[in-house]
Design a protein around this motif. Structure first.
Motif, PDB file in Angstrom:
ATOM      1  N   GLY A 202       0.802  -1.213   0.000  1.00 17.12           N
ATOM      2  CA  GLY A 202       0.000   0.000   0.000  1.00 17.12           C
ATOM      3  C   GLY A 202       0.839   1.269   0.000  1.00 17.12           C
ATOM      4  N   LYS A 203       0.164   2.375  -0.159  1.00 17.64           N
ATOM      5  CA  LYS A 203       0.803   3.681  -0.275  1.00 17.64           C
ATOM      6  C   LYS A 203       1.429   4.114   1.045  1.00 17.64           C
ATOM      7  N   ASP A 204       2.602   4.723   0.967  1.00 17.53           N
ATOM      8  CA  ASP A 204       3.314   5.288   2.125  1.00 17.53           C
ATOM      9  C   ASP A 204       3.599   4.255   3.212  1.00 17.53           C
ATOM     10  N   GLY A 205       3.697   2.978   2.837  1.00 17.15           N
ATOM     11  CA  GLY A 205       3.898   1.928   3.832  1.00 17.15           C
ATOM     12  C   GLY A 205       5.159   2.125   4.652  1.00 17.15           C
ATOM     13  N   LEU A 206       6.294   2.342   3.980  1.00 16.58           N
ATOM     14  CA  LEU A 206       7.561   2.484   4.692  1.00 16.58           C
ATOM     15  C   LEU A 206       7.568   3.737   5.562  1.00 16.58           C
ATOM     16  N   THR A 207       6.960   4.810   5.074  1.00 19.36           N
ATOM     17  CA  THR A 207       6.878   6.055   5.852  1.00 19.36           C
ATOM     18  C   THR A 207       6.109   5.825   7.150  1.00 19.36           C
ATOM     19  N   LYS A 208       4.998   5.118   7.053  1.00 13.85           N
ATOM     20  CA  LYS A 208       4.196   4.823   8.238  1.00 13.85           C
ATOM     21  C   LYS A 208       4.965   3.935   9.209  1.00 13.85           C
ATOM     22  N   GLN A 209       5.651   2.946   8.662  1.00 14.61           N
ATOM     23  CA  GLN A 209       6.397   2.020   9.512  1.00 14.61           C
ATOM     24  C   GLN A 209       7.498   2.741  10.290  1.00 14.61           C
ATOM     25  N   MET A 210       8.189   3.644   9.622  1.00  9.71           N
ATOM     26  CA  MET A 210       9.273   4.364  10.275  1.00  9.71           C
ATOM     27  C   MET A 210       8.737   5.293  11.359  1.00  9.71           C
ATOM     28  N   MET A 211       7.566   5.844  11.124  1.00  9.75           N
ATOM     29  CA  MET A 211       6.962   6.718  12.135  1.00  9.75           C
ATOM     30  C   MET A 211       6.519   5.898  13.347  1.00  9.75           C
ATOM     31  N   ILE A 212       5.952   4.726  13.087  1.00 12.98           N
ATOM     32  CA  ILE A 212       5.540   3.847  14.189  1.00 12.98           C
ATOM     33  C   ILE A 212       6.745   3.444  15.033  1.00 12.98           C
ATOM     34  N   TYR A 213       7.859   3.154  14.369  1.00  9.37           N
ATOM     35  CA  TYR A 213       9.051   2.758  15.110  1.00  9.37           C
ATOM     36  C   TYR A 213       9.573   3.904  15.978  1.00  9.37           C
ATOM     37  N   GLU A 214       9.449   5.123  15.489  1.00 10.48           N
ATOM     38  CA  GLU A 214       9.844   6.274  16.303  1.00 10.48           C
ATOM     39  C   GLU A 214       8.975   6.359  17.566  1.00 10.48           C
ATOM     40  N   VAL A 215       7.689   6.073  17.415  1.00 12.96           N
ATOM     41  CA  VAL A 215       6.787   6.053  18.581  1.00 12.96           C
ATOM     42  C   VAL A 215       7.253   4.993  19.576  1.00 12.96           C
ATOM     43  N   MET A 216       7.558   3.808  19.045  1.00 14.31           N
ATOM     44  CA  MET A 216       8.005   2.713  19.911  1.00 14.31           C
ATOM     45  C   MET A 216       9.259   3.091  20.693  1.00 14.31           C
ATOM     46  N   LYS A 217      10.214   3.710  20.014  1.00 13.51           N
ATOM     47  CA  LYS A 217      11.460   4.076  20.690  1.00 13.51           C
ATOM     48  C   LYS A 217      11.218   5.104  21.789  1.00 13.51           C
ATOM     49  N   LYS A 218      10.289   6.024  21.563  1.00  7.78           N
ATOM     50  CA  LYS A 218       9.991   7.015  22.597  1.00  7.78           C
ATOM     51  C   LYS A 218       9.307   6.368  23.795  1.00  7.78           C
ATOM     52  N   ILE A 219       8.520   5.322  23.539  1.00  5.95           N
ATOM     53  CA  ILE A 219       7.895   4.589  24.648  1.00  5.95           C
ATOM     54  C   ILE A 219       8.974   3.870  25.454  1.00  5.95           C
ATOM     55  N   ILE A 220       9.900   3.223  24.769  1.00  3.36           N
ATOM     56  CA  ILE A 220      10.969   2.470  25.432  1.00  3.36           C
ATOM     57  C   ILE A 220      11.820   3.385  26.300  1.00  3.36           C
ATOM     58  N   THR A 221      12.185   4.557  25.771  1.00  2.00           N
ATOM     59  CA  THR A 221      13.039   5.484  26.515  1.00  2.00           C
ATOM     60  C   THR A 221      12.259   6.340  27.502  1.00  2.00           C
ATOM     61  N   GLN A 222      10.925   6.273  27.408  1.00  2.36           N
ATOM     62  CA  GLN A 222      10.032   7.061  28.267  1.00  2.36           C
ATOM     63  C   GLN A 222      10.120   8.562  28.004  1.00  2.36           C
ATOM     64  N   GLU A 223      10.597   8.915  26.820  1.00  5.42           N
ATOM     65  CA  GLU A 223      10.590  10.320  26.409  1.00  5.42           C
ATOM     66  C   GLU A 223       9.226  10.721  25.866  1.00  5.42           C
ATOM     67  N   ILE A 224       8.362   9.759  25.615  1.00  7.25           N
ATOM     68  CA  ILE A 224       7.041  10.057  25.061  1.00  7.25           C
ATOM     69  C   ILE A 224       6.300  11.009  25.991  1.00  7.25           C
ATOM     70  N   PRO A 225       5.698  12.081  25.461  1.00  4.68           N
ATOM     71  CA  PRO A 225       4.956  13.012  26.319  1.00  4.68           C
ATOM     72  C   PRO A 225       3.674  12.366  26.853  1.00  4.68           C
ATOM     73  N   THR A 226       3.396  12.577  28.102  1.00  2.19           N
ATOM     74  CA  THR A 226       2.165  12.024  28.681  1.00  2.19           C
ATOM     75  C   THR A 226       0.933  12.600  27.995  1.00  2.19           C
ATOM     76  N   GLU A 227       1.097  13.758  27.373  1.00  4.69           N
ATOM     77  CA  GLU A 227      -0.021  14.425  26.708  1.00  4.69           C
ATOM     78  C   GLU A 227      -0.553  13.657  25.497  1.00  4.69           C
ATOM     79  N   VAL A 228       0.204  12.661  24.998  1.00  3.20           N
ATOM     80  CA  VAL A 228      -0.246  11.931  23.808  1.00  3.20           C
ATOM     81  C   VAL A 228      -0.582  10.474  24.119  1.00  3.20           C
ATOM     82  N   ILE A 229      -0.516  10.100  25.392  1.00  2.00           N
ATOM     83  CA  ILE A 229      -0.870   8.729  25.782  1.00  2.00           C
ATOM     84  C   ILE A 229      -2.356   8.681  26.083  1.00  2.00           C
ATOM     85  N   ASN A 230      -3.076   7.971  25.231  1.00  2.00           N
ATOM     86  CA  ASN A 230      -4.534   7.843  25.367  1.00  2.00           C
ATOM     87  C   ASN A 230      -5.247   9.194  25.274  1.00  2.00           C
ATOM     88  N   LYS A 231      -4.620  10.152  24.629  1.00  2.00           N
ATOM     89  CA  LYS A 231      -5.222  11.484  24.456  1.00  2.00           C
ATOM     90  C   LYS A 231      -4.936  11.954  23.029  1.00  2.00           C
TER      91      LYS A 231
END
Length: 639
Positions: A202-231
């Protein structure tokens, strides 16, 4: 003499001052020890019958109290959660040590270690195996308040994970554009992983995958802002970790400046992991036979030592076959591999019939749960069971309409039925529902055979959860056959081997991390959540560099640390890859053999040790070699 010494020693280890002084203990042993032979058999039979009554009714009460939670019977009420979480067996251990029945069991049916079972088990009779399994019932005496604290810690981590959702439409790139649908909400890690897997086409598949991986890494390092968890109040660029005020006006969004710094999650993930560790440590001192949670999970529940499981995984992920499969994936993707390609989904054996067509067939056949339940016996006959045996098994299984996708819940006494919970829409069952229902039916068949047909109640079930999942997968893989559809894809068996191999390689790395993190926590009992976070990331990178970096061509990736199981299901992850190996070994062994008779033969081993079960079933212990060999063969045919 050996039996007496073992029983008395184990009983003494759990006897406390509240039970009586030394003289009371001595008299108890003299009064309650029975001679081997007829007296011991009579005692065993009586205890076995009563345990079936107790465990069976505990199971039934728990099942019945969860009906509003599991079945689609109307709106949920706030009180349903409270009833559903009630554990009827919570005081079983306390009560039976207090009335000293537990000590009678320990004295006459002592516990055998896994090492002893594996050394002696091959020469044991079925009765001796049943005696040994009775010895597994009372191995610890943990106070109820300590168990409750452990349950509270686990519940807290489960709640944390169950509410950890990311609104994908709020993710933006440097151009303030989101490639995801506005209302797409995904739970970590399962939802994020499955979305990533779905984007190999599908379209933009690799772009989406790379963005998802960035989300995962922020979760692992706990740098993810609380403002975007379940909000979804802000737009979030996971690459830069910047937050923006959300607006429906795209022109406004393009002009917005970065808002005040978001609030990092600050180690909440690792605080939950640490909470489960501390709760486990509190239980350790009450378990003389399994003094660590690692031993309880592996030697006790899984019946395999942690060391043997780790070596099994290391042997597999170190196989030269891994690099060959990786090269094939890279060739098929026409690019270098990315770390998230551990979830490559391109080896699925696709039917030549579309899912819409399959759903049409299923909906015509199964308009409601009743029509599906009535056809269960016919399904077994198609799999080679005799009509008489099929009717017998299915008379002990009932189908319920589930709120969710479904599950299987076995009975624990012969007067009760196993329950198959499955989702059936108002217009009938769709193909996905049927596929899941066949999997759950596999569980039910196993649960029924290993309860009703087994020779001793204490030997019911299978060695561990990996085995029941393997049996369910064997059923699920025959779903098209059960619909009367012949899959003529000549590459099917090769694709199946490749898909199984790559999935096993992926989950073994995560399991190695899970085990080594728990070993680290035991070596650092006073660690803080921040220290634990750094340790998890460090260990994940070490495992990656040792078994994945050379394959993927990139070092120091933390991706193995994203799994939610590590947080809410302590030391459970190893069950998955072992299940993959068992499933494949059985699949290869029964190829060309009568499915029904082979499955029944295997299941009647019951819950003896895993390696003995496998030797009885396929003539070999659990091994990755069968899957490796099949993958090597598949590489010759798949391009």
């Amino acid at each position: 003499k050996d039996k007496i010494e073992k029983g008395v020693t184990q009983a003494a280890a759990l006897w406390t001052d509240k039970d009586g002084d030394d003289k009371v203990f001595e008299n108890f042993c003299y009064d309650n020890y029975v001679k081997p032979g007829a007296e011991q058999k009579a005692l065993f039979d009586r205890i076995s019958v009563n345990l079936e009554v107790l465990f069976g009714h505990f199971n039934k009460v728990s099942l019945d109290l969860k009906v509003p939670l599991h079945l689609d019977i109307g709106d949920l009420l706030s009180v349903d959660d409270a009833f559903g979480s009630y554990e009827p067996s919570a005081h079983f251990s306390d009560d039976f040590f207090q009335n000293k029945i537990a000590f009678t069991v320990i004295l006459n049916f002592p516990f055998y270690t896994l090492k002893e079972k594996e050394a002696l088990g091959a020469k044991w009779t079925r009765q001796e195996w049943a005696y040994a399994k009775l010895g597994d019932v009372f191995t610890s005496r943990t106070p109820q308040d300590v168990l409750q604290k452990s349950a509270d810690a686990l519940t807290a981590s489960e709640t944390y994970i169950s509410e950890y959702n990311i609104y994908m439409g709020s993710l933006v790139n440097d151009k303030m554009v989101s490639p995801f649908p506005a209302n797409l909400k995904l739970i970590s890690h399962w939802g994020l992983r499955d979305e990533l897997k779905s984007n190999y086409a599908g379209k933009d598949g690799l772009t989406k995958q790379m963005m998802i991986y960035e989300v995962m890494k922020k979760i692992i390092t706990q740098e993810i802002p609380t403002e975007v968890i379940n909000k979804q109040n802000y737009l979030w660029n996971p690459s830069t970790n910047k937050l923006y005020q959300s607006s429906k006006d795209k022109k406004v969004n393009e002009k917005l400046k970065n808002l005040a710094q978001g609030t990092p999650e600050k180690n909440v993930r690792y605080q939950n992991l640490l909470g489960n560790y501390k709760a486990a440590v509190a239980i350790d001192k009450y378990n003389p036979l399994f003094p660590t949670n690692i031993q309880r999970k592996f030697n006790g529940e899984m019946q395999m030592t942690q060391e043997s499981v780790e070596q099994l995984f290391v042997n597999f992920v170190s196989s030269p076959t891994v690099k060959k499969v990786a090269e094939l994936i890279s060739k098929r993707l026409k690019r270098k591999l990315q770390p998230f390609d551990i979830w490559y989904d391109g080896f699925k054996a696709r039917s030549t019939i579309s899912e819409d067509s399959l759903t049409k067939i299923v909906k015509t056949k199964y308009k409601d749960k009743i029509s599906f339940e009535k056809d269960l016996s016919n399904i077994l006959v198609k799999l080679g069971f005799s009509k008489e045996k099929a009717d017998y098994i299915c008379s002990k299984i009932t189908v319920d309409a589930a709120r969710g996708s479904g599950h299987a819940w076995g009975a624990d006494m012969k007067t009760e039925k196993a329950h198959l919970r499955t989702k059936v829409g108002k217009d009938g069952m769709d193909y996905k529902g049927f596929n899941i229902a066949v999997h759950e039916f596999g569980h039910n068949v196993e649960q029924t055979i290993t309860l009703y047909d087994i020779d001793y109640y204490l030997l019911k079930s299978v060695p561990n959860t990996s085995f029941t999942e393997a049996i369910a997968f064997l059923f699920q893989q025959k779903d098209l056959e059960l619909l009367g559809i012949q899959d003529k894809d000549s590459l099917k068996k090769y694709m199946f081997a490749l898909d199984n191999f790559w999935a096993t390689y992926e989950i073994m790395g995560v399991s190695l991390l899970d085990m080594n993190v728990w070993k680290w926590m035991y070596e650092h009992p006073n660690a803080t959540a921040d220290e634990l976070k750094e340790a998890v990331i460090t260990i994940s990178k070490e495992i990656w560099n040792k078994y994945y970096a050379d394959v993927f061509g990139v070092k120091d990736e933390p991706i193995l640390a994203i799994y939610s199981h590590m947080i809410d299901s302590p030391l459970y992850l190893s069950a998955y890859p072992i299940g993959h190996l068992i499933d494949f070994q059985i699949e290869k062994y029964i190829e060309g053999k009568p499915f029904a008779s082979e499955i029944q033969r295997m299941l009647l081993s019951g819950s003896i040790s895993p390696q003995m079960w496998m030797k009885n079933a396929v003539g070999k212990e659990i091994s990755g070699q069968a899957l490796i060999d099949a993958t090597e063969e598949a590489l010759k045919h798949v391009k």
